[in-house]
Write a protein that holds these residues in place. Structure first.
Motif, PDB file in Angstrom:
ATOM      1  N   ASP A  60      25.407  24.203 -72.143  1.00  0.00           N
ATOM      2  CA  ASP A  60      26.401  25.077 -72.768  1.00  0.00           C
ATOM      3  C   ASP A  60      27.274  24.219 -73.678  1.00  0.00           C
ATOM      4  O   ASP A  60      27.947  23.290 -73.211  1.00  0.00           O
ATOM      5  CB  ASP A  60      27.253  25.748 -71.689  1.00  0.00           C
ATOM      6  N   MET A  61      27.253  24.493 -74.977  1.00  0.00           N
ATOM      7  CA  MET A  61      27.949  23.634 -75.935  1.00  0.00           C
ATOM      8  C   MET A  61      29.461  23.639 -75.724  1.00  0.00           C
ATOM      9  O   MET A  61      30.124  22.618 -75.919  1.00  0.00           O
ATOM     10  CB  MET A  61      27.610  24.063 -77.365  1.00  0.00           C
ATOM     11  N   ASP A  62      30.019  24.777 -75.315  1.00  0.00           N
ATOM     12  CA  ASP A  62      31.456  24.824 -75.054  1.00  0.00           C
ATOM     13  C   ASP A  62      31.824  23.931 -73.869  1.00  0.00           C
ATOM     14  O   ASP A  62      32.830  23.208 -73.899  1.00  0.00           O
ATOM     15  CB  ASP A  62      31.906  26.260 -74.783  1.00  0.00           C
ATOM     16  N   LEU A  66      30.059  21.362 -72.837  1.00  0.00           N
ATOM     17  CA  LEU A  66      29.838  19.979 -73.249  1.00  0.00           C
ATOM     18  C   LEU A  66      31.038  19.453 -74.031  1.00  0.00           C
ATOM     19  O   LEU A  66      31.479  18.318 -73.821  1.00  0.00           O
ATOM     20  CB  LEU A  66      28.569  19.884 -74.103  1.00  0.00           C
ATOM     21  N   GLU A  67      31.579  20.283 -74.908  1.00  0.00           N
ATOM     22  CA  GLU A  67      32.746  19.866 -75.680  1.00  0.00           C
ATOM     23  C   GLU A  67      33.928  19.562 -74.762  1.00  0.00           C
ATOM     24  O   GLU A  67      34.647  18.572 -74.965  1.00  0.00           O
ATOM     25  CB  GLU A  67      33.128  20.944 -76.685  1.00  0.00           C
ATOM     26  N   LEU A  68      34.123  20.399 -73.745  1.00  0.00           N
ATOM     27  CA  LEU A  68      35.206  20.162 -72.795  1.00  0.00           C
ATOM     28  C   LEU A  68      34.999  18.851 -72.042  1.00  0.00           C
ATOM     29  O   LEU A  68      35.950  18.097 -71.805  1.00  0.00           O
ATOM     30  CB  LEU A  68      35.309  21.326 -71.813  1.00  0.00           C
ATOM     31  N   GLU A  69      33.746  18.574 -71.672  1.00  0.00           N
ATOM     32  CA  GLU A  69      33.442  17.336 -70.961  1.00  0.00           C
ATOM     33  C   GLU A  69      33.732  16.112 -71.833  1.00  0.00           C
ATOM     34  O   GLU A  69      34.205  15.080 -71.353  1.00  0.00           O
ATOM     35  CB  GLU A  69      31.967  17.327 -70.535  1.00  0.00           C
ATOM     36  N   LEU A  70      33.443  16.230 -73.121  1.00  0.00           N
ATOM     37  CA  LEU A  70      33.587  15.092 -74.033  1.00  0.00           C
ATOM     38  C   LEU A  70      35.008  14.907 -74.562  1.00  0.00           C
ATOM     39  O   LEU A  70      35.292  13.910 -75.224  1.00  0.00           O
ATOM     40  CB  LEU A  70      32.619  15.249 -75.220  1.00  0.00           C
ATOM     41  N   ILE A  71      35.879  15.860 -74.269  1.00  0.00           N
ATOM     42  CA  ILE A  71      37.269  15.719 -74.723  1.00  0.00           C
ATOM     43  C   ILE A  71      37.892  14.442 -74.182  1.00  0.00           C
ATOM     44  O   ILE A  71      38.674  13.769 -74.868  1.00  0.00           O
ATOM     45  CB  ILE A  71      38.090  16.953 -74.306  1.00  0.00           C
ATOM     46  N   ASP A  72      37.518  14.061 -72.963  1.00  0.00           N
ATOM     47  CA  ASP A  72      38.055  12.837 -72.378  1.00  0.00           C
ATOM     48  C   ASP A  72      37.632  11.596 -73.159  1.00  0.00           C
ATOM     49  O   ASP A  72      38.242  10.528 -73.016  1.00  0.00           O
ATOM     50  CB  ASP A  72      37.609  12.695 -70.919  1.00  0.00           C
ATOM     51  N   CYS A  73      36.573  11.734 -73.965  1.00  0.00           N
ATOM     52  CA  CYS A  73      36.108  10.611 -74.793  1.00  0.00           C
ATOM     53  C   CYS A  73      36.729  10.639 -76.181  1.00  0.00           C
ATOM     54  O   CYS A  73      36.345   9.853 -77.055  1.00  0.00           O
ATOM     55  CB  CYS A  73      34.586  10.657 -74.924  1.00  0.00           C
ATOM     56  N   ASP A  74      37.674  11.561 -76.398  1.00  0.00           N
ATOM     57  CA  ASP A  74      38.384  11.677 -77.674  1.00  0.00           C
ATOM     58  C   ASP A  74      37.450  11.948 -78.850  1.00  0.00           C
ATOM     59  O   ASP A  74      37.574  11.335 -79.915  1.00  0.00           O
ATOM     60  CB  ASP A  74      39.209  10.409 -77.955  1.00  0.00           C
ATOM     61  N   ILE A  75      36.521  12.875 -78.676  1.00  0.00           N
ATOM     62  CA  ILE A  75      35.647  13.229 -79.788  1.00  0.00           C
ATOM     63  C   ILE A  75      36.414  14.069 -80.805  1.00  0.00           C
ATOM     64  O   ILE A  75      37.413  14.716 -80.484  1.00  0.00           O
ATOM     65  CB  ILE A  75      34.409  14.016 -79.307  1.00  0.00           C
ATOM     66  N   GLU A 128      34.432  16.110 -83.120  1.00  0.00           N
ATOM     67  CA  GLU A 128      33.589  17.287 -83.321  1.00  0.00           C
ATOM     68  C   GLU A 128      32.305  17.143 -82.522  1.00  0.00           C
ATOM     69  O   GLU A 128      31.751  16.041 -82.398  1.00  0.00           O
ATOM     70  CB  GLU A 128      33.195  17.410 -84.808  1.00  0.00           C
ATOM     71  N   VAL A 129      31.821  18.258 -81.995  1.00  0.00           N
ATOM     72  CA  VAL A 129      30.475  18.325 -81.432  1.00  0.00           C
ATOM     73  C   VAL A 129      29.905  19.676 -81.815  1.00  0.00           C
ATOM     74  O   VAL A 129      30.566  20.709 -81.693  1.00  0.00           O
ATOM     75  CB  VAL A 129      30.481  18.128 -79.891  1.00  0.00           C
ATOM     76  N   PHE A 130      28.679  19.661 -82.353  1.00  0.00           N
ATOM     77  CA  PHE A 130      28.068  20.921 -82.765  1.00  0.00           C
ATOM     78  C   PHE A 130      26.545  20.805 -82.697  1.00  0.00           C
ATOM     79  O   PHE A 130      25.979  19.707 -82.721  1.00  0.00           O
ATOM     80  CB  PHE A 130      28.512  21.326 -84.178  1.00  0.00           C
ATOM     81  N   LEU A 131      25.919  21.958 -82.596  1.00  0.00           N
ATOM     82  CA  LEU A 131      24.460  22.033 -82.519  1.00  0.00           C
ATOM     83  C   LEU A 131      23.923  22.446 -83.879  1.00  0.00           C
ATOM     84  O   LEU A 131      24.378  23.423 -84.468  1.00  0.00           O
ATOM     85  CB  LEU A 131      24.049  23.060 -81.455  1.00  0.00           C
ATOM     86  N   ASP A 132      22.968  21.687 -84.388  1.00  0.00           N
ATOM     87  CA  ASP A 132      22.384  21.986 -85.693  1.00  0.00           C
ATOM     88  C   ASP A 132      20.897  21.690 -85.654  1.00  0.00           C
ATOM     89  O   ASP A 132      20.485  20.546 -85.442  1.00  0.00           O
ATOM     90  CB  ASP A 132      23.063  21.153 -86.791  1.00  0.00           C
ATOM     91  N   GLU A 133      20.085  22.718 -85.803  1.00  0.00           N
ATOM     92  CA  GLU A 133      18.628  22.591 -85.829  1.00  0.00           C
ATOM     93  C   GLU A 133      18.102  21.869 -84.587  1.00  0.00           C
ATOM     94  O   GLU A 133      17.252  20.979 -84.670  1.00  0.00           O
ATOM     95  CB  GLU A 133      18.182  21.874 -87.103  1.00  0.00           C
ATOM     96  N   GLY A 134      18.630  22.244 -83.448  1.00  0.00           N
ATOM     97  CA  GLY A 134      18.141  21.697 -82.186  1.00  0.00           C
ATOM     98  C   GLY A 134      18.649  20.303 -81.846  1.00  0.00           C
ATOM     99  O   GLY A 134      18.195  19.694 -80.880  1.00  0.00           O
ATOM    100  N   ILE A 135      19.598  19.798 -82.633  1.00  0.00           N
ATOM    101  CA  ILE A 135      20.165  18.468 -82.400  1.00  0.00           C
ATOM    102  C   ILE A 135      21.669  18.597 -82.162  1.00  0.00           C
ATOM    103  O   ILE A 135      22.375  19.272 -82.910  1.00  0.00           O
ATOM    104  CB  ILE A 135      19.912  17.529 -83.598  1.00  0.00           C
TER     105      ILE A 135
END
Length: 236
Positions: free
Chosen positions: A146-148, A150-159, A161-168
């Motif tokens: 779930d991309m949402d 995943l984004e919440l999980e990665l917030i601790d890493c100070d990202i 942007e995270v997004f899905l584009d063409e399966g990547i």
């Protein structure tokens, strides 16, 4: 999706040029990683990430091994990374990353490339305010992610942007944060296809097709130099 996404789409069709240039570029970055932190990928995160990038680009294993061998044989005290700033044609800004054992030779070659390319070599750091230094990851999508979440999980890493584009899955963050991001991805079984340090322009300069040709000609002149690792500019 934000500016990193737009930047990625703009660069996608021109990524690293033909295959020989791609392998040369990855090889140089592998050398830098080995010089900085040694030839063992288990203890050298940057090398491990670049080896994954090499694999995703179908770079032969022997090419990777040669790059590691070259780096271990170099005089590390004489080999350094040097960044040059310059003005390109039609008001464009350039940042050129190099790896060299002879800065006198390198700066002369970079200056000549700018002059022949209708530009001008500037002072170091003059374009820092025009670019943001980022790390970027391209990660294979895992079924059921779930991309949402995943984004919440990665917030601790100070990202940024995270997004899905063409399966990547694409991840952008400040360049200093690549370690925690890599650890999260590896610990959670994600396959990292590629990793880069990038300089993303804060604003893009719109040019005519003819003007774009002038800028691209300068890019090609710079990239042809053996000491050049990366060339960044703000042409849209």
């Amino acid at each position: 999706m934000g500016r990193a996404f737009e930047y990625r789409k703009a660069r996608k069709m021109k990524r690293w040029g033909h295959m020989a240039r791609t392998f040369t570029k990855i090889g140089k970055e592998i050398e830098l990683a080995v010089i900085a932190s040694g030839p063992d990928p288990s203890s050298n995160l940057r090398l491990r990430l670049l080896m994954a990038t090499a694999k995703s680009e179908s770079m032969p294993k022997e090419n990777v091994e040669r790059a590691i061998k070259r780096a271990t044989e170099k005089d590390k005290s004489a080999y350094k990374e040097v960044v040059y700033d310059g003005k390109g044609p039609h008001g464009t800004a350039f940042v050129v990353e190099t790896a060299t054992d002879n800065p006198t030779r390198t700066v002369a070659n970079i200056r000549a490339a700018f002059v022949r390319g209708k530009g001008e070599l500037g002072t170091m750091g003059m374009n820092d305010f025009l670019f943001e230094r980022k790390c970027s990851f391209e990660v294979a999508y895992k079924e059921g992610v779930d991309m949402d979440e995943l984004e919440l999980e990665l917030i601790d890493c100070d990202i940024d942007e995270v997004f899905l584009d063409e399966g990547i899955i694409n991840i952008y963050a400040d360049f200093k944060n690549y370690g925690p991001i890599s650890k999260y991805l590896e610990d959670n079984g994600f396959e990292i296809n590629s990793f880069k340090f990038e300089r993303i322009p804060l604003t893009m300069r719109e040019l005519t097709p003819e003007q774009q040709e002038d800028v691209q000609a300068l890019v090609e002149r710079l990239e042809a130099d053996d000491d050049v690792v990366n060339v960044f500019h703000n042409m849209a």
